[in-house]
Design a protein around this motif. Sequence first.
Motif, PDB file in Angstrom:
ATOM      1  N   VAL A 175       0.884  -1.169   0.000  1.00 25.94           N
ATOM      2  CA  VAL A 175       0.000   0.000   0.000  1.00 25.94           C
ATOM      3  C   VAL A 175       0.919   1.215   0.000  1.00 25.94           C
ATOM      4  N   TYR A 176       0.789   2.091  -1.005  1.00 27.36           N
ATOM      5  CA  TYR A 176       1.691   3.251  -1.074  1.00 27.36           C
ATOM      6  C   TYR A 176       1.280   4.338  -0.092  1.00 27.36           C
ATOM      7  N   ALA A 177      -0.017   4.646  -0.057  1.00 22.96           N
ATOM      8  CA  ALA A 177      -0.464   5.731   0.816  1.00 22.96           C
ATOM      9  C   ALA A 177      -1.586   5.214   1.700  1.00 22.96           C
TER      10      ALA A 177
ATOM     11  N   ALA B 268      -3.330  -4.903 -16.981  1.00 21.96           N
ATOM     12  CA  ALA B 268      -3.580  -3.551 -17.467  1.00 21.96           C
ATOM     13  C   ALA B 268      -2.663  -2.559 -16.752  1.00 21.96           C
ATOM     14  N   SER B 269      -2.594  -1.365 -17.320  1.00 26.90           N
ATOM     15  CA  SER B 269      -1.829  -0.299 -16.691  1.00 26.90           C
ATOM     16  C   SER B 269      -2.353  -0.073 -15.266  1.00 26.90           C
ATOM     17  N   GLY B 270      -1.441   0.015 -14.323  1.00 29.02           N
ATOM     18  CA  GLY B 270      -1.849   0.238 -12.930  1.00 29.02           C
ATOM     19  C   GLY B 270      -2.188  -1.032 -12.174  1.00 29.02           C
ATOM     20  N   SER B 271      -1.979  -2.192 -12.805  1.00 30.99           N
ATOM     21  CA  SER B 271      -2.350  -3.445 -12.131  1.00 30.99           C
ATOM     22  C   SER B 271      -1.318  -3.877 -11.082  1.00 30.99           C
ATOM     23  N   GLY B 272      -0.126  -3.265 -11.109  1.00 35.94           N
ATOM     24  CA  GLY B 272       0.854  -3.563 -10.072  1.00 35.94           C
ATOM     25  C   GLY B 272       2.141  -4.216 -10.549  1.00 35.94           C
ATOM     26  N   LYS B 273       2.356  -4.283 -11.868  1.00 36.06           N
ATOM     27  CA  LYS B 273       3.528  -4.990 -12.401  1.00 36.06           C
ATOM     28  C   LYS B 273       4.836  -4.322 -11.961  1.00 36.06           C
ATOM     29  N   SER B 274       4.898  -3.008 -12.141  1.00 38.37           N
ATOM     30  CA  SER B 274       6.149  -2.320 -11.776  1.00 38.37           C
ATOM     31  C   SER B 274       6.372  -2.378 -10.265  1.00 38.37           C
ATOM     32  N   THR B 275       5.294  -2.310  -9.517  1.00 35.34           N
ATOM     33  CA  THR B 275       5.424  -2.420  -8.056  1.00 35.34           C
ATOM     34  C   THR B 275       6.031  -3.773  -7.694  1.00 35.34           C
ATOM     35  N   PHE B 276       5.596  -4.818  -8.369  1.00 33.33           N
ATOM     36  CA  PHE B 276       6.145  -6.160  -8.133  1.00 33.33           C
ATOM     37  C   PHE B 276       7.660  -6.146  -8.370  1.00 33.33           C
ATOM     38  N   LEU B 277       8.068  -5.576  -9.504  1.00 34.29           N
ATOM     39  CA  LEU B 277       9.508  -5.554  -9.831  1.00 34.29           C
ATOM     40  C   LEU B 277      10.276  -4.696  -8.823  1.00 34.29           C
ATOM     41  N   ARG B 278       9.676  -3.573  -8.409  1.00 39.85           N
ATOM     42  CA  ARG B 278      10.364  -2.705  -7.433  1.00 39.85           C
ATOM     43  C   ARG B 278      10.537  -3.387  -6.087  1.00 39.85           C
ATOM     44  N   LEU B 279       9.596  -4.251  -5.718  1.00 40.58           N
ATOM     45  CA  LEU B 279       9.743  -4.997  -4.465  1.00 40.58           C
ATOM     46  C   LEU B 279      10.900  -5.988  -4.573  1.00 40.58           C
TER      47      LEU B 279
ATOM     48  N   THR C  55       5.041  -6.922 -19.166  1.00 41.91           N
ATOM     49  CA  THR C  55       4.778  -6.497 -20.549  1.00 41.91           C
ATOM     50  C   THR C  55       3.295  -6.321 -20.850  1.00 41.91           C
ATOM     51  N   HIS C  56       3.042  -5.466 -21.851  1.00 44.98           N
ATOM     52  CA  HIS C  56       1.710  -5.334 -22.443  1.00 44.98           C
ATOM     53  C   HIS C  56       1.675  -5.972 -23.820  1.00 44.98           C
ATOM     54  N   ASP C  57       2.786  -6.551 -24.226  1.00 45.34           N
ATOM     55  CA  ASP C  57       2.945  -6.980 -25.611  1.00 45.34           C
ATOM     56  C   ASP C  57       2.320  -8.364 -25.819  1.00 45.34           C
TER      57      ASP C  57
ATOM     58  N   PRO D   7      -4.645  -1.222  -2.252  1.00 47.79           N
ATOM     59  CA  PRO D   7      -3.304  -1.796  -2.390  1.00 47.79           C
ATOM     60  C   PRO D   7      -2.856  -1.867  -3.852  1.00 47.79           C
ATOM     61  N   ALA D   8      -1.602  -1.518  -4.094  1.00 49.96           N
ATOM     62  CA  ALA D   8      -1.024  -1.687  -5.432  1.00 49.96           C
ATOM     63  C   ALA D   8      -0.788  -3.172  -5.682  1.00 49.96           C
ATOM     64  N   LEU D   9      -0.495  -3.926  -4.610  1.00 47.90           N
ATOM     65  CA  LEU D   9      -0.447  -5.390  -4.665  1.00 47.90           C
ATOM     66  C   LEU D   9      -1.213  -5.908  -3.454  1.00 47.90           C
TER      67      LEU D   9
HETATM   68  N1  LIG Z   1       5.185   5.707  -5.920  1.00 48.07           N
HETATM   69  C1  LIG Z   1       3.859   5.546  -5.877  1.00 48.07           C
HETATM   70  N2  LIG Z   1       3.097   6.225  -4.996  1.00 48.07           N
HETATM   71  C2  LIG Z   1       1.764   6.031  -4.933  1.00 48.07           C
HETATM   72  N3  LIG Z   1       1.085   5.171  -5.722  1.00 48.07           N
HETATM   73  C3  LIG Z   1       1.790   4.473  -6.616  1.00 48.07           C
HETATM   74  C4  LIG Z   1       3.203   4.619  -6.748  1.00 48.07           C
HETATM   75  N4  LIG Z   1       3.632   3.788  -7.738  1.00 48.07           N
HETATM   76  C5  LIG Z   1       2.530   3.150  -8.196  1.00 48.07           C
HETATM   77  N5  LIG Z   1       1.429   3.566  -7.533  1.00 48.07           N
HETATM   78  C6  LIG Z   1       0.059   3.068  -7.729  1.00 48.07           C
HETATM   79  O1  LIG Z   1       0.072   1.673  -7.560  1.00 48.07           O
HETATM   80  C7  LIG Z   1      -0.751   1.029  -8.534  1.00 48.07           C
HETATM   81  C8  LIG Z   1       0.071   0.031  -9.347  1.00 48.07           C
HETATM   82  O2  LIG Z   1       1.025   0.768 -10.146  1.00 48.07           O
HETATM   83  P1  LIG Z   1       2.182   0.068 -10.991  1.00 48.07           P
HETATM   84  O3  LIG Z   1       3.052   1.160 -11.530  1.00 48.07           O
HETATM   85  O4  LIG Z   1       2.816  -0.975 -10.171  1.00 48.07           O
HETATM   86  O5  LIG Z   1       1.324  -0.610 -12.145  1.00 48.07           O
HETATM   87  P2  LIG Z   1       1.797  -1.203 -13.560  1.00 48.07           P
HETATM   88  O6  LIG Z   1       0.989  -2.434 -13.756  1.00 48.07           O
HETATM   89  O7  LIG Z   1       3.257  -1.316 -13.593  1.00 48.07           O
HETATM   90  O8  LIG Z   1       1.320  -0.088 -14.575  1.00 48.07           O
HETATM   91  P3  LIG Z   1       1.956   0.305 -16.032  1.00 48.07           P
HETATM   92  O9  LIG Z   1       1.681  -0.885 -16.907  1.00 48.07           O
HETATM   93  O10 LIG Z   1       1.184   1.520 -16.414  1.00 48.07           O
HETATM   94  O11 LIG Z   1       3.407   0.561 -15.802  1.00 48.07           O
HETATM   95  C9  LIG Z   1      -1.385   2.142  -9.348  1.00 48.07           C
HETATM   96  O12 LIG Z   1      -2.651   2.416  -8.810  1.00 48.07           O
HETATM   97  C10 LIG Z   1      -0.440   3.303  -9.146  1.00 48.07           C
HETATM   98  O13 LIG Z   1      -1.123   4.526  -9.232  1.00 48.07           O
END
Ligand SMILES: Nc1ncnc2c1ncn2[C@@H]1O[C@H](COP(=O)(O)OP(=O)(O)OP(=O)(O)O)[C@@H](O)[C@H]1O
Length: 240
Positions: A21-23, A48-59, A206-208, A28-30
Amino acid sequence: MSVCPESEHSTVIRFENVTKVYARGARPALDRISLDVERGEFVFLVGASGSGKSTFLRLVLREERASAGKVFVAGKELGTLSSWKVPALRRQIGAVFQDFRLLPNKSVFENVAFALQVIGKPRHQILTTVPDVLEMVGLAGKEKRRPHELSGGEQQRVAIARAFVNRPPILLCDEPTGNLDPTTSLGIMRLLDRINRTGTTVLMATHDDEIVDQMRKRVVELSTGEMVRDQSRGVYGSDR
Ligand SMILES: Nc1ncnc2c1ncn2[C@@H]1O[C@H](COP(=O)(O)OP(=O)(O)OP(=O)(O)O)[C@@H](O)[C@H]1O
């Protein structure tokens, strides 16, 4: 420090009921993700965009920490990992991004060599290792070029060479073909597949859809932070 309960030797990434949870108060992002990635696997992370993929990688990179649950990478639990051990963790992980992230004023050779210099590799080793990896990614002869003198696909090959030059056991790719046309993307995927065949675990967000459908690897799908699919030899969309 706690150690991954499963055999350290086969599970390279483990998420145990992980929530991020970011805030406070935000959704929850995940959301309670549990997942094991074994050594040598190739896993697509889709959604989809915003589903949490990048958050997963950042963890996985410990750029963010889990709000609840446990993340294990290479046998280490990242929640209790001291900050001074984070650089050693990151040395085990190569990372490739959509926007290449090359140093614009350095040559191809220097961009790749830099990754070895910062971890203290001796010059003689750099001088032999860098040409080998540039050859592997198909850039032999282009060592002196600057990034702006290369195509997008070539720039991504430099980024992959830089991520792989230290032979990390894990390669994370965040939309590596996002800026590339389909033919160039296919070449990049062939390269990632070759790297995977050396035993490196590849986790690619990926989205590809074409690429996911062609490669027929494990597919993990996220939807608004929840894991909704984990399929071996999967396709991009679950309805196909
Ligand atoms: N640093 C942050 N602070 C607050 N909320 C965040 C932060 N990073 C991501 N989020 C939120 O967490 C959720 C997941 O975002 P994330 O970037 O992980 O998704 P994604 O699947 O990688 O999207 P995309 O395909 O667009 O890159 C979204 O609702 C996003 O707004």
